[in-house]
Write a protein that holds these residues in place. Structure first.
Motif, PDB file in Angstrom:
ATOM      1  N   GLN A  81     -13.749  -5.579   3.460  1.00 47.48           N
ATOM      2  CA  GLN A  81     -13.879  -6.345   5.210  1.00 47.48           C
ATOM      3  C   GLN A  81     -14.759  -7.489   4.640  1.00 47.48           C
ATOM      4  OE1 GLN A  81     -12.162  -5.452   7.580  1.00 47.48           O
ATOM      5  NE2 GLN A  81     -13.401  -6.064   9.223  1.00 47.48           N
ATOM      6  N   MET A  92     -15.996   4.928  12.618  1.00 47.44           N
ATOM      7  CA  MET A  92     -15.092   4.350  12.789  1.00 47.44           C
ATOM      8  C   MET A  92     -15.399   3.515  14.419  1.00 47.44           C
ATOM      9  SD  MET A  92     -11.415   3.589  11.494  1.00 47.44           S
ATOM     10  CE  MET A  92     -11.826   2.856   9.864  1.00 47.44           C
ATOM     11  N   GLY A 139     -15.085  -0.452   0.346  1.00 52.17           N
ATOM     12  CA  GLY A 139     -14.576  -0.946   1.990  1.00 52.17           C
ATOM     13  C   GLY A 139     -15.180  -1.600   2.123  1.00 52.17           C
ATOM     14  N   ARG A 174     -11.124 -14.581   4.694  1.00 53.69           N
ATOM     15  CA  ARG A 174      -9.977 -15.578   4.832  1.00 53.69           C
ATOM     16  C   ARG A 174      -9.967 -15.764   6.283  1.00 53.69           C
ATOM     17  NH1 ARG A 174      -6.012 -10.695   4.831  1.00 53.69           N
ATOM     18  NH2 ARG A 174      -6.481 -10.070   6.636  1.00 53.69           N
ATOM     19  N   ASP A 175     -10.205 -14.621   7.637  1.00 56.75           N
ATOM     20  CA  ASP A 175     -10.180 -14.862   8.974  1.00 56.75           C
ATOM     21  C   ASP A 175     -11.329 -15.515   9.514  1.00 56.75           C
ATOM     22  OD1 ASP A 175      -7.922 -13.419   7.699  1.00 56.75           O
ATOM     23  OD2 ASP A 175      -8.550 -11.473   8.933  1.00 56.75           O
ATOM     24  N   ALA A 184     -17.261  -1.018  -6.865  1.00 61.46           N
ATOM     25  CA  ALA A 184     -16.344  -0.338  -6.608  1.00 61.46           C
ATOM     26  C   ALA A 184     -15.772  -0.475  -8.336  1.00 61.46           C
ATOM     27  CB  ALA A 184     -15.045  -0.979  -5.433  1.00 61.46           C
ATOM     28  N   CYS A 197      -6.369   5.244  11.076  1.00 69.50           N
ATOM     29  CA  CYS A 197      -7.127   4.009  11.049  1.00 69.50           C
ATOM     30  C   CYS A 197      -6.734   3.000  11.575  1.00 69.50           C
ATOM     31  CB  CYS A 197      -7.420   3.505   9.555  1.00 69.50           C
ATOM     32  SG  CYS A 197      -8.568   4.957   8.961  1.00 69.50           S
ATOM     33  N   ARG A 198      -5.072   2.866  11.326  1.00 69.58           N
ATOM     34  CA  ARG A 198      -4.539   1.761  11.946  1.00 69.58           C
ATOM     35  C   ARG A 198      -4.497   1.447  13.646  1.00 69.58           C
ATOM     36  NH1 ARG A 198      -4.640  -2.753  11.167  1.00 69.58           N
ATOM     37  NH2 ARG A 198      -4.207  -2.525   9.542  1.00 69.58           N
ATOM     38  N   GLY A 221     -13.615   4.329   2.733  1.00 72.35           N
ATOM     39  CA  GLY A 221     -13.708   4.130   1.679  1.00 72.35           C
ATOM     40  C   GLY A 221     -14.297   6.267   1.382  1.00 72.35           C
ATOM     41  N   ALA A 246     -19.155   3.638  -4.919  1.00 66.16           N
ATOM     42  CA  ALA A 246     -17.909   3.310  -5.370  1.00 66.16           C
ATOM     43  C   ALA A 246     -17.504   3.091  -3.929  1.00 66.16           C
ATOM     44  CB  ALA A 246     -17.637   3.809  -6.766  1.00 66.16           C
ATOM     45  N   VAL A 302     -19.721   8.230  -7.217  1.00 71.76           N
ATOM     46  CA  VAL A 302     -18.082   8.165  -6.741  1.00 71.76           C
ATOM     47  C   VAL A 302     -18.257   7.571  -5.378  1.00 71.76           C
ATOM     48  CG1 VAL A 302     -15.444   9.245  -6.785  1.00 71.76           C
ATOM     49  CG2 VAL A 302     -17.387   9.680  -8.173  1.00 71.76           C
ATOM     50  N   PHE A 309       1.245  -0.755  -0.100  1.00 75.37           N
ATOM     51  CA  PHE A 309      -0.267   0.104   0.146  1.00 75.37           C
ATOM     52  C   PHE A 309       0.946   1.120  -0.100  1.00 75.37           C
ATOM     53  CE2 PHE A 309      -1.632   3.390   3.428  1.00 75.37           C
ATOM     54  CZ  PHE A 309      -2.699   3.874   2.134  1.00 75.37           C
ATOM     55  N   GLY A 369     -16.339   3.405  -9.965  1.00 74.93           N
ATOM     56  CA  GLY A 369     -15.455   4.244  -9.965  1.00 74.93           C
ATOM     57  C   GLY A 369     -14.630   4.439  -9.633  1.00 74.93           C
ATOM     58  N   SER A 409      -5.041  -1.715  -5.655  1.00 73.73           N
ATOM     59  CA  SER A 409      -5.080  -2.215  -4.267  1.00 73.73           C
ATOM     60  C   SER A 409      -6.566  -2.834  -4.347  1.00 73.73           C
ATOM     61  CB  SER A 409      -5.427  -1.081  -2.973  1.00 73.73           C
ATOM     62  OG  SER A 409      -6.680  -0.930  -3.073  1.00 73.73           O
TER      63      SER A 409
HETATM   64  C1  LIG Z   1     -13.957   5.497  -6.295  1.00 72.91           C
HETATM   65  C2  LIG Z   1     -13.569   4.642  -5.220  1.00 72.91           C
HETATM   66  C3  LIG Z   1     -13.597   2.977  -5.588  1.00 72.91           C
HETATM   67  C4  LIG Z   1     -12.378   5.417  -4.447  1.00 72.91           C
HETATM   68  C5  LIG Z   1     -11.560   4.567  -3.771  1.00 72.91           C
HETATM   69  C6  LIG Z   1     -11.855   4.565  -1.966  1.00 72.91           C
HETATM   70  C7  LIG Z   1     -10.449   3.986  -1.476  1.00 72.91           C
HETATM   71  C8  LIG Z   1      -9.217   4.302  -1.030  1.00 72.91           C
HETATM   72  C9  LIG Z   1     -11.311   3.527  -0.572  1.00 72.91           C
HETATM   73  C10 LIG Z   1      -9.698   2.251   0.725  1.00 72.91           C
HETATM   74  C11 LIG Z   1     -11.521   1.124   1.161  1.00 72.91           C
HETATM   75  C12 LIG Z   1     -10.501   0.514   1.680  1.00 72.91           C
HETATM   76  C13 LIG Z   1      -8.260   0.331   1.472  1.00 72.91           C
HETATM   77  C14 LIG Z   1     -10.755  -0.020   3.360  1.00 72.91           C
HETATM   78  C15 LIG Z   1     -10.232  -0.643   4.129  1.00 72.91           C
HETATM   79  C16 LIG Z   1     -10.515  -1.530   5.078  1.00 72.91           C
HETATM   80  C17 LIG Z   1     -10.482  -2.871   5.925  1.00 72.91           C
HETATM   81  C18 LIG Z   1      -9.226  -3.694   5.495  1.00 72.91           C
HETATM   82  C19 LIG Z   1     -10.139  -2.543   6.655  1.00 72.91           C
HETATM   83  C20 LIG Z   1     -10.003  -2.901   8.288  1.00 72.91           C
HETATM   84  C21 LIG Z   1     -10.758  -3.326  10.155  1.00 72.91           C
HETATM   85  C22 LIG Z   1     -11.141  -3.407  10.382  1.00 72.91           C
HETATM   86  O1  LIG Z   1     -10.973  -5.329   9.991  1.00 72.91           O
HETATM   87  P1  LIG Z   1     -10.098  -6.383  11.332  1.00 72.91           P
HETATM   88  O2  LIG Z   1      -9.237  -6.189  12.202  1.00 72.91           O
HETATM   89  O3  LIG Z   1     -10.893  -7.508  10.904  1.00 72.91           O
HETATM   90  O4  LIG Z   1      -8.507  -6.706  10.309  1.00 72.91           O
HETATM   91  P2  LIG Z   1      -7.340  -6.647  10.242  1.00 72.91           P
HETATM   92  O5  LIG Z   1      -6.884  -8.132  10.602  1.00 72.91           O
HETATM   93  O6  LIG Z   1      -6.726  -6.278  11.818  1.00 72.91           O
HETATM   94  O7  LIG Z   1      -6.339  -6.571   9.095  1.00 72.91           O
HETATM   95  C23 LIG Z   1      -9.645  -1.888   9.264  1.00 72.91           C
HETATM   96  C24 LIG Z   1      -7.733  -2.347   9.794  1.00 72.91           C
HETATM   97  C25 LIG Z   1     -10.015  -0.523   9.407  1.00 72.91           C
HETATM   98  C26 LIG Z   1      -8.196   0.283   9.468  1.00 72.91           C
HETATM   99  C27 LIG Z   1      -8.032  -0.019   7.708  1.00 72.91           C
HETATM  100  C28 LIG Z   1      -6.814   0.659   7.648  1.00 72.91           C
HETATM  101  C29 LIG Z   1      -5.485   0.719   8.560  1.00 72.91           C
HETATM  102  C30 LIG Z   1      -6.794   0.528   6.172  1.00 72.91           C
HETATM  103  C31 LIG Z   1      -6.897   2.468   5.843  1.00 72.91           C
HETATM  104  C32 LIG Z   1      -6.297   2.039   4.954  1.00 72.91           C
HETATM  105  C33 LIG Z   1      -6.562   3.602   3.846  1.00 72.91           C
HETATM  106  C34 LIG Z   1      -6.434   5.621   4.739  1.00 72.91           C
HETATM  107  C35 LIG Z   1      -5.782   4.105   2.454  1.00 72.91           C
HETATM  108  C36 LIG Z   1      -6.964   3.956   1.069  1.00 72.91           C
HETATM  109  C37 LIG Z   1      -6.113   4.019   0.646  1.00 72.91           C
HETATM  110  C38 LIG Z   1      -5.434   3.027  -0.862  1.00 72.91           C
HETATM  111  C39 LIG Z   1      -5.170   3.669  -1.979  1.00 72.91           C
HETATM  112  C40 LIG Z   1      -6.438   1.779  -0.874  1.00 72.91           C
END
Ligand SMILES: CC(C)=CCC/C(C)=C/CC/C(C)=C/CC/C(C)=C/[C@@H]1[C@@H](COP(=O)(O)OP(=O)(O)O)[C@]1(C)CC/C=C(\C)CC/C=C(\C)CCC=C(C)C
Ligand SMILES: [Mn+2]
Length: 402
Positions: A268, A205, A264, A274-275, A329, A145-146, A236, A259, A256, A123, A332, A347
């Motif tokens: 998820q 969130m 997102g 997967r998990d 998605a 978010c992390r 998203g 999408a 948009v 990423f 979009g 991604s």
């Molecule tokens: C028009 C269009 C399609 C626009 C794109 C918009 C966009 C960039 C959407 C991004 C969507 C995305 C990457 C969603 C993240 C979803 C996700 C995996 C959430 C995880 C939640 C909790 O899950 P869990 O605990 O079950 O999993 P783990 O074992 O812990 O992994 C999250 C972990 C929530 C926290 C999310 C993040 C840390 C990811 C944040 C990402 C971004 C801000 C960047 C997105 C940008 C890009 C280029 C993908």
């Protein structure tokens, strides 16, 4: 906690937001989003389904974005470090002033970049394709978010209470008002001043993390959809204002955003599929209970990791549904600003391949972890580029009014 409190001089005014809201084409009823999302999720004819309620949030977020406006990066705002609050290694020098774009603020963004590089290498590499301002903003959002996810999933998760999440939300409010607590927050505070990023998806969130504290079963897909919106669809909605919509796009802002929400949700759902084994070992089953029952499956089958024919056909349906969200998605992504399209498409393709990997594991998601190998990852890049370069659809969106 001790340390340094950052605060930003000249907090963002809300007059633009108010004026944009007032010209919103299909203005939803003025209920608070929390009220919308906390009413019963089941659509029994008299209440809205989760999808309908989340759609109202999408409409509101779309209304906050003014199209064809380039964010202003030239402002003379400063960020000031003050006494107190949260420390750790993210502290800065108390009392120091950080001019926008100054050394300390740049350092704050760099630290966010370091976190991304450490936690999500692919990423991170994708973000290097974005413009520098957008990339830094995405890093800051990623880190927030992390950290939010780490509260309920990290090493200290067993000590996290709803009160701790309330404090995290208060801190979020503060940073949106220009009073960030630490370096990472300062980077996000700067980002939300530069881009039309709204606080609602961030609050939602946190609400998802609250749900994770009190809920370990989902009765039906409607409930699961709401959870997926909270923890992932929100990403998203946070990302679009930063990624930007292509000036030549004929799509409506709401499509948009929809999408982006779908991406997102798709991610998820894929995470959940997967998990399954890992979550079950923590006593969690995210899969809809009614669908499991209809397939003749029980929690017990999951806890024992039984890869039966029933399980395989159940999984096939779940994968089909996740793919539908990815496909929605994908439509979009080409509407996004040119520099953001490639990384987002990459991604999407990479995450979608986790579903292929589950199939390749013959649906054993109890003992085998589905992942995308390096070669496939690399191969996906030119494919993503080819799809991203196409650019926005030439067809005018009938719902477009902005
Ligand atoms: C028009 C269009 C399609 C626009 C794109 C918009 C966009 C960039 C959407 C991004 C969507 C995305 C990457 C969603 C993240 C979803 C996700 C995996 C959430 C995880 C939640 C909790 O899950 P869990 O605990 O079950 O999993 P783990 O074992 O812990 O992994 C999250 C972990 C929530 C926290 C999310 C993040 C840390 C990811 C944040 C990402 C971004 C801000 C960047 C997105 C940008 C890009 C280029 C993908
Ligand atoms: Mn997690």
């Amino acid at each position: 906690m001790s340390g340094v409190l950052f605060w930003v001089v000249c907090p963002k005014g809300s007059s633009t937001v108010t004026s944009i809201l007032s010209i919103m084409p299909r203005k939803p009823e003025r209920r608070t989003v929390r009220a919308l999302l906390s009413s019963p999720a089941v659509n029994d004819g008299s209440t809205l389904s989760s999808e309908e309620r989340v759609y109202e949030v999408v409409l509101r977020q779309a209304a906050l974005v003014r199209r064809e406006t380039v964010p202003d990066f030239s402002s003379r705002r400063t960020i000031q470090l003050a006494e107190g609050e949260i420390g750790g290694d993210s502290r800065g020098a108390a009392g120091a002033t950080l001019p926008a774009g100054g050394v300390l603020l740049n350092e704050a963004y760099d630290r966010c970049g370091d976190v991304c590089a450490e936690y999500a290498k692919t990423f991170y590499l994708g973000t290097l394709l974005m413009t520098p301002e957008r990339r830094k903003a995405v890093w800051a959002i990623y880190v927030w978010c992390r950290r939010t996810d780490e509260l309920v999933d990290g090493p200290n998760a067993s000590h996290i209470t709803p009160k701790a999440l309330d404090r995290w939300e208060k801190r979020l409010n503060n940073l949106f008002e220009g009073r960030p607590y630490d370096m990472y927050d300062a980077a996000l505070a700067d980002t939300v001043q530069k881009f039309p990023v709204d606080i609602q998806p961030f609050k939602d969130m946190i609400e998802g993390m609250r749900l994770d504290l009190r809920k370990s079963r989902y009765n039906n897909f409607d409930e699961l959809y709401l959870y997926c919106y909270y923890v992932a669809g929100t990403v998203g909605l946070m990302s679009v204002p930063v990624m930007g919509i292509a000036p030549e796009s004929k799509a409506s802002t709401e499509n948009v955003y929809n999408a982006a929400l779908a991406l997102g949700i798709a991610n998820q759902l894929t995470n959940i599929l997967r998990d399954v084994g890992e979550d079950a070992r923590r006593g969690r089953i995210y899969l809809p209970q009614d669908e499991l029952a209809r397939a003749g499956l029980s929690d017990d089958d999951i806890f024992h990791g039984r890869v039966t024919e029933k399980w395989k056909s159940f999984m096939k349906e779940q994968i089909k549904r996740a793919r539908k969200f990815f496909n929605e998605a994908e439509k979009g992504v080409t509407e996004l600003d040119s520099a953001s399209r490639w990384p987002v498409m990459a991604s999407l393709l990479l995450y979608r391949q986790i579903l292929d990997a589950i199939e390749a594991n013959d649906y054993d998601n109890f003992t085998k972890r589905a992942y995308v190998g390096k070669a496939r990852k690399i191969l996906s890049l030119p494919v993503a580029f080819g799809r991203a370069i196409k650019g926005p659809s030439k067809v005018v969106d009938s719902t477009r009014s902005s």
